[in-house]
Design a protein around this motif. Structure first.
Motif, PDB file in Angstrom:
ATOM      1  N   ALA A 219       1.046  -1.135   0.055  1.00  0.00           N
ATOM      2  CA  ALA A 219      -0.070   0.020  -0.055  1.00  0.00           C
ATOM      3  C   ALA A 219       0.933   1.260   0.114  1.00  0.00           C
ATOM      4  CB  ALA A 219      -0.879   0.052   1.274  1.00  0.00           C
ATOM      5  N   ILE A 220       0.821   1.988  -0.906  1.00  0.00           N
ATOM      6  CA  ILE A 220       1.543   3.299  -1.259  1.00  0.00           C
ATOM      7  C   ILE A 220       0.564   4.367  -0.677  1.00  0.00           C
ATOM      8  CG2 ILE A 220       2.602   4.760  -2.748  1.00  0.00           C
ATOM      9  CD1 ILE A 220       3.792   2.099  -2.752  1.00  0.00           C
ATOM     10  N   GLY A 221       1.695   4.950   0.250  1.00  0.00           N
ATOM     11  CA  GLY A 221       1.101   6.377   1.091  1.00  0.00           C
ATOM     12  C   GLY A 221       1.023   7.379  -0.090  1.00  0.00           C
ATOM     13  N   GLY A 222       0.110   8.310   0.291  1.00  0.00           N
ATOM     14  CA  GLY A 222      -0.153   9.512  -0.407  1.00  0.00           C
ATOM     15  C   GLY A 222      -1.400   9.613  -1.384  1.00  0.00           C
ATOM     16  N   PHE A 223      -1.395  10.089  -2.681  1.00  0.00           N
ATOM     17  CA  PHE A 223      -2.623  10.052  -3.488  1.00  0.00           C
ATOM     18  C   PHE A 223      -2.303   9.622  -4.919  1.00  0.00           C
ATOM     19  CE2 PHE A 223      -0.883  14.287  -3.131  1.00  0.00           C
ATOM     20  CZ  PHE A 223      -0.560  14.679  -4.417  1.00  0.00           C
ATOM     21  N   GLU A 224      -3.438   9.021  -5.740  1.00  0.00           N
ATOM     22  CA  GLU A 224      -3.249   8.943  -7.051  1.00  0.00           C
ATOM     23  C   GLU A 224      -3.283   9.937  -8.065  1.00  0.00           C
ATOM     24  OE1 GLU A 224      -5.189   5.935 -10.296  1.00  0.00           O
ATOM     25  OE2 GLU A 224      -5.301   5.506  -8.175  1.00  0.00           O
ATOM     26  N   VAL A 225      -2.174   9.737  -8.971  1.00  0.00           N
ATOM     27  CA  VAL A 225      -2.090  10.977 -10.084  1.00  0.00           C
ATOM     28  C   VAL A 225      -2.351  10.247 -11.605  1.00  0.00           C
ATOM     29  CG1 VAL A 225      -0.983  12.735  -8.652  1.00  0.00           C
ATOM     30  CG2 VAL A 225       0.325  11.028 -10.127  1.00  0.00           C
ATOM     31  N   GLY A 226      -2.893  10.967 -12.249  1.00  0.00           N
ATOM     32  CA  GLY A 226      -2.840  10.299 -13.631  1.00  0.00           C
ATOM     33  C   GLY A 226      -2.163  11.112 -14.722  1.00  0.00           C
ATOM     34  N   CYS A 227      -1.927  10.635 -15.861  1.00  0.00           N
ATOM     35  CA  CYS A 227      -1.257  11.217 -16.933  1.00  0.00           C
ATOM     36  C   CYS A 227      -1.771  10.667 -18.281  1.00  0.00           C
ATOM     37  CB  CYS A 227       0.195  11.160 -16.865  1.00  0.00           C
ATOM     38  SG  CYS A 227       1.185  12.634 -17.720  1.00  0.00           S
ATOM     39  N   ALA A 228      -2.504  11.511 -18.845  1.00  0.00           N
ATOM     40  CA  ALA A 228      -2.778  11.296 -20.498  1.00  0.00           C
ATOM     41  C   ALA A 228      -1.875  11.442 -21.522  1.00  0.00           C
ATOM     42  CB  ALA A 228      -4.163  11.987 -20.887  1.00  0.00           C
ATOM     43  N   GLY A 231       0.162   9.141 -28.917  1.00  0.00           N
ATOM     44  CA  GLY A 231       1.078   9.143 -29.744  1.00  0.00           C
ATOM     45  C   GLY A 231       1.954   7.878 -29.893  1.00  0.00           C
ATOM     46  N   ASN A 232       2.987   8.039 -30.862  1.00  0.00           N
ATOM     47  CA  ASN A 232       3.847   6.586 -30.995  1.00  0.00           C
ATOM     48  C   ASN A 232       5.445   7.080 -30.828  1.00  0.00           C
ATOM     49  OD1 ASN A 232       1.329   5.479 -31.979  1.00  0.00           O
ATOM     50  ND2 ASN A 232       1.496   6.557 -33.924  1.00  0.00           N
ATOM     51  N   GLU A 233       5.975   7.557 -31.797  1.00  0.00           N
ATOM     52  CA  GLU A 233       7.608   8.037 -31.312  1.00  0.00           C
ATOM     53  C   GLU A 233       7.527   9.453 -30.617  1.00  0.00           C
ATOM     54  OE1 GLU A 233      10.140   6.218 -31.731  1.00  0.00           O
ATOM     55  OE2 GLU A 233       9.007   4.697 -32.425  1.00  0.00           O
ATOM     56  N   ALA A 234       6.768  10.570 -31.248  1.00  0.00           N
ATOM     57  CA  ALA A 234       6.454  11.731 -30.461  1.00  0.00           C
ATOM     58  C   ALA A 234       5.142  11.652 -29.537  1.00  0.00           C
ATOM     59  CB  ALA A 234       6.435  12.944 -31.630  1.00  0.00           C
ATOM     60  N   LEU A 235       5.295  11.983 -28.578  1.00  0.00           N
ATOM     61  CA  LEU A 235       4.400  11.839 -27.569  1.00  0.00           C
ATOM     62  C   LEU A 235       3.753  13.216 -27.360  1.00  0.00           C
ATOM     63  CD1 LEU A 235       5.715   9.221 -24.977  1.00  0.00           C
ATOM     64  CD2 LEU A 235       4.365   8.972 -26.973  1.00  0.00           C
ATOM     65  N   THR A 236       2.237  13.219 -27.135  1.00  0.00           N
ATOM     66  CA  THR A 236       1.613  14.339 -26.689  1.00  0.00           C
ATOM     67  C   THR A 236       1.178  14.041 -25.153  1.00  0.00           C
ATOM     68  OG1 THR A 236       1.105  15.084 -28.721  1.00  0.00           O
ATOM     69  CG2 THR A 236      -0.405  16.176 -26.771  1.00  0.00           C
ATOM     70  N   ILE A 237       1.415  14.764 -24.150  1.00  0.00           N
ATOM     71  CA  ILE A 237       0.975  14.701 -22.948  1.00  0.00           C
ATOM     72  C   ILE A 237       0.142  15.627 -22.121  1.00  0.00           C
ATOM     73  CG2 ILE A 237       1.952  13.894 -20.600  1.00  0.00           C
ATOM     74  CD1 ILE A 237       4.415  13.029 -21.747  1.00  0.00           C
ATOM     75  N   GLY A 238      -1.001  15.304 -21.775  1.00  0.00           N
ATOM     76  CA  GLY A 238      -1.685  16.215 -21.052  1.00  0.00           C
ATOM     77  C   GLY A 238      -1.354  16.559 -19.747  1.00  0.00           C
ATOM     78  N   ARG A 239      -2.244  17.503 -19.209  1.00  0.00           N
ATOM     79  CA  ARG A 239      -1.899  17.925 -17.701  1.00  0.00           C
ATOM     80  C   ARG A 239      -2.237  16.828 -16.945  1.00  0.00           C
ATOM     81  NH1 ARG A 239      -2.060  23.266 -16.372  1.00  0.00           N
ATOM     82  NH2 ARG A 239      -0.729  22.382 -14.569  1.00  0.00           N
ATOM     83  N   VAL A 240      -1.283  16.677 -15.557  1.00  0.00           N
ATOM     84  CA  VAL A 240      -1.714  15.678 -14.584  1.00  0.00           C
ATOM     85  C   VAL A 240      -2.824  15.816 -13.868  1.00  0.00           C
ATOM     86  CG1 VAL A 240      -0.598  14.657 -12.614  1.00  0.00           C
ATOM     87  CG2 VAL A 240       0.847  15.006 -14.833  1.00  0.00           C
ATOM     88  N   ASP A 241      -3.442  15.061 -13.477  1.00  0.00           N
ATOM     89  CA  ASP A 241      -4.565  15.076 -12.644  1.00  0.00           C
ATOM     90  C   ASP A 241      -4.281  14.607 -11.228  1.00  0.00           C
ATOM     91  OD1 ASP A 241      -5.375  12.538 -12.860  1.00  0.00           O
ATOM     92  OD2 ASP A 241      -7.386  12.993 -13.852  1.00  0.00           O
ATOM     93  N   GLU A 242      -5.290  14.619 -10.353  1.00  0.00           N
ATOM     94  CA  GLU A 242      -5.149  14.088  -8.931  1.00  0.00           C
ATOM     95  C   GLU A 242      -6.317  13.647  -8.492  1.00  0.00           C
ATOM     96  OE1 GLU A 242      -4.799  16.189  -4.547  1.00  0.00           O
ATOM     97  OE2 GLU A 242      -4.153  17.369  -5.929  1.00  0.00           O
ATOM     98  N   ILE A 243      -6.448  12.445  -7.737  1.00  0.00           N
ATOM     99  CA  ILE A 243      -7.675  11.816  -7.398  1.00  0.00           C
ATOM    100  C   ILE A 243      -7.697  12.014  -5.899  1.00  0.00           C
ATOM    101  CG2 ILE A 243      -9.083   9.990  -6.869  1.00  0.00           C
ATOM    102  CD1 ILE A 243      -7.774   8.544  -9.437  1.00  0.00           C
ATOM    103  N   GLU A 244      -8.599  12.748  -5.273  1.00  0.00           N
ATOM    104  CA  GLU A 244      -8.795  12.733  -3.708  1.00  0.00           C
ATOM    105  C   GLU A 244      -9.977  11.932  -3.494  1.00  0.00           C
ATOM    106  OE1 GLU A 244      -9.915  16.414  -0.601  1.00  0.00           O
ATOM    107  OE2 GLU A 244     -10.163  16.856  -2.590  1.00  0.00           O
ATOM    108  N   ILE A 245      -9.555  10.953  -2.572  1.00  0.00           N
ATOM    109  CA  ILE A 245     -10.630  10.131  -2.265  1.00  0.00           C
ATOM    110  C   ILE A 245     -10.839  10.003  -0.682  1.00  0.00           C
ATOM    111  CG2 ILE A 245     -10.142   8.256  -4.091  1.00  0.00           C
ATOM    112  CD1 ILE A 245      -8.781   6.803  -1.955  1.00  0.00           C
ATOM    113  N   TYR A 246     -12.076   9.301  -0.059  1.00  0.00           N
ATOM    114  CA  TYR A 246     -12.484   9.385   1.247  1.00  0.00           C
ATOM    115  C   TYR A 246     -12.591   8.058   1.635  1.00  0.00           C
ATOM    116  CZ  TYR A 246     -13.059  14.393   0.320  1.00  0.00           C
ATOM    117  OH  TYR A 246     -12.567  15.703  -0.145  1.00  0.00           O
ATOM    118  N   GLY A 247     -11.629   7.195   1.199  1.00  0.00           N
ATOM    119  CA  GLY A 247     -11.831   5.792   1.631  1.00  0.00           C
ATOM    120  C   GLY A 247     -10.530   5.122   1.167  1.00  0.00           C
ATOM    121  N   ASP A 248     -10.425   3.872   1.195  1.00  0.00           N
ATOM    122  CA  ASP A 248      -9.391   3.033   0.848  1.00  0.00           C
ATOM    123  C   ASP A 248      -9.243   3.013  -0.436  1.00  0.00           C
ATOM    124  OD1 ASP A 248      -8.502   2.793   3.593  1.00  0.00           O
ATOM    125  OD2 ASP A 248      -9.478   1.086   3.765  1.00  0.00           O
ATOM    126  N   ILE A 249     -10.113   2.845  -1.352  1.00  0.00           N
ATOM    127  CA  ILE A 249     -10.040   2.180  -2.734  1.00  0.00           C
ATOM    128  C   ILE A 249     -11.058   3.216  -3.529  1.00  0.00           C
ATOM    129  CG2 ILE A 249     -10.775   0.463  -4.315  1.00  0.00           C
ATOM    130  CD1 ILE A 249     -10.310  -1.598  -1.877  1.00  0.00           C
TER     131      ILE A 249
END
Length: 348
Positions: A219-228, A231-249
């Protein structure tokens, strides 16, 4: 420019069938019809395939089977390069330029339908069969990401039900609390957070209901972040988001209802931390052989560690889904995002 014909595949034999319908509806209504002709290919919960001739509202409210539907399949014949319909007036073949499986979890995101398309020589808007299968597999995905230099949780895997002593010993080596998960399952199905050895047996039995392999993970402490990522060789990367949860899962209900959870887009992190997360997302995307698109999910610990969680090769495309909102953060609206995905599909 000549229109491309895209088969949007929705539904499927998966617990995530309802989410596929919601995502597919959003995709259908946001495709630019001046550029694309859409063929709607629906799969029922029981595994029947039909070409659906009705409107997107039938997909949204799950009444599509009540509309005009003709039994149809993707032909594995490369000369056909498309679908075959079995109507009352005979067999009809329709050529398509690409297939867009908008299906989540097993029998959609796990490489099965991607393999069929590859056999037929049909380009896939999304990852191919190998990357899809690997990303669905939490154990093997973590092993490859670790080899690429990405931090991953400590874990142990079982292929059959162990005795209680062995289970407690191996989980204890990781350190409680732990997460018990099916190795291959989507949307947090079969996952339990376990705080002591007494609850392990029931959690492992529960996970085995969803897959033939079970992983026990730190179990990793902290919070989950995601990245969209696109692409293939060259990549387009979106903004990073964050999940705020009020439970374990962040479970299935929370992912698609957000009853108590919140998605912060962009994440409430520093610019330097966001760049580190994006860099690791790109490493993971390439290490697992992804192409066209994927959403890479990670944990950010209180100490600033970025730890790999999982990759979704067909992320949600509902109006409140994370992938399109992360791309919206860099200026791509839904229609422009779909244009980019098609362009990456045909990129040499």
């Amino acid at each position: 420019m000549e229109k491309r014909t895209i088969a949007v595949i929705f539904g499927g034999c998966s617990p995530e069938y309802p989410v596929s319908l919601e995502s597919s509806h959003s995709v259908v209504v946001n495709f630019d019809r001046e550029k694309y002709d859409l063929i709607l290919l629906g799969i029922t919960k029981g595994g029947e395939w039909f070409r659906y001739y009705g409107g997107p509202e039938g997909i949204e409210n799950d009444t599509w089977r009540e509309g005009v539907c003709v039994p149809a399949v993707i032909s594995p014949d490369r000369e056909t390069h498309g679908i075959i319909e079995f109507g009352s007036d005979g067999v009809k073949a329709t050529r398509i330029d690409a297939a867009f499986p908008v299906m989540h979890g097993k029998n959609g995101e796990d490489g099965t339908i991607q393999g069929l398309c590859e056999m037929a020589g049909i380009p896939i808007i999304g990852c191919g069969a190998l990357a899809s299968a690997i990303c669905m597999d939490k154990d093997r995905a973590h092993r490859l990401a670790s080899l690429a230099g990405v931090d991953v949780p400590k874990a142990t895997v079982f292929t059959s039900m162990p005795d209680e002593a062995e289970l407690a010993r191996r989980a204890g080596e990781i350190g409680f609390p732990v997460f018990v998960k099916p190795v291959r399952a989507g949307s947090s199905f079969g996952i339990t957070k376990v705080s002591d050895a007494a609850a392990l047996i029931d959690a492992v039995k529960f996970a085995f209901r969803f897959d033939r392999e079970v992983i026990i993970e730190e179990a990793i402490g902290g919070f989950e972040v995601g990245c969209a990522v696109m692409g293939n060789e060259a990549l387009t990367i979106g903004r990073v988001d964050e999940i705020e949860i009020y439970g374990d899962i962040f479970d299935y209900v929370e992912k698609y209802s957000l009853k108590t959870a919140k998605i912060h887009m962009p994440a409430r992190i520093s610019a330097e931390t966001e760049e580190r997360i994006k860099a690791d997302a790109a490493k993971i995307y390439r290490a697992l052989g992804c192409r066209v698109m994927a959403r890479v999910d990670m944990f950010l610990t209180p100490e600033g560690r970025v730890v790999f969680n999982e990759v979704n090769t067909i992320p949600g495309f509902t109006p409140h889904s994370r992938f399109p909102n992360m791309m919206k953060g860099i200026g791509l609206d839904f229609t422009a995002l779909l244009d980019e995905l098609v362009a990456y599909t045909f990129e040499e």
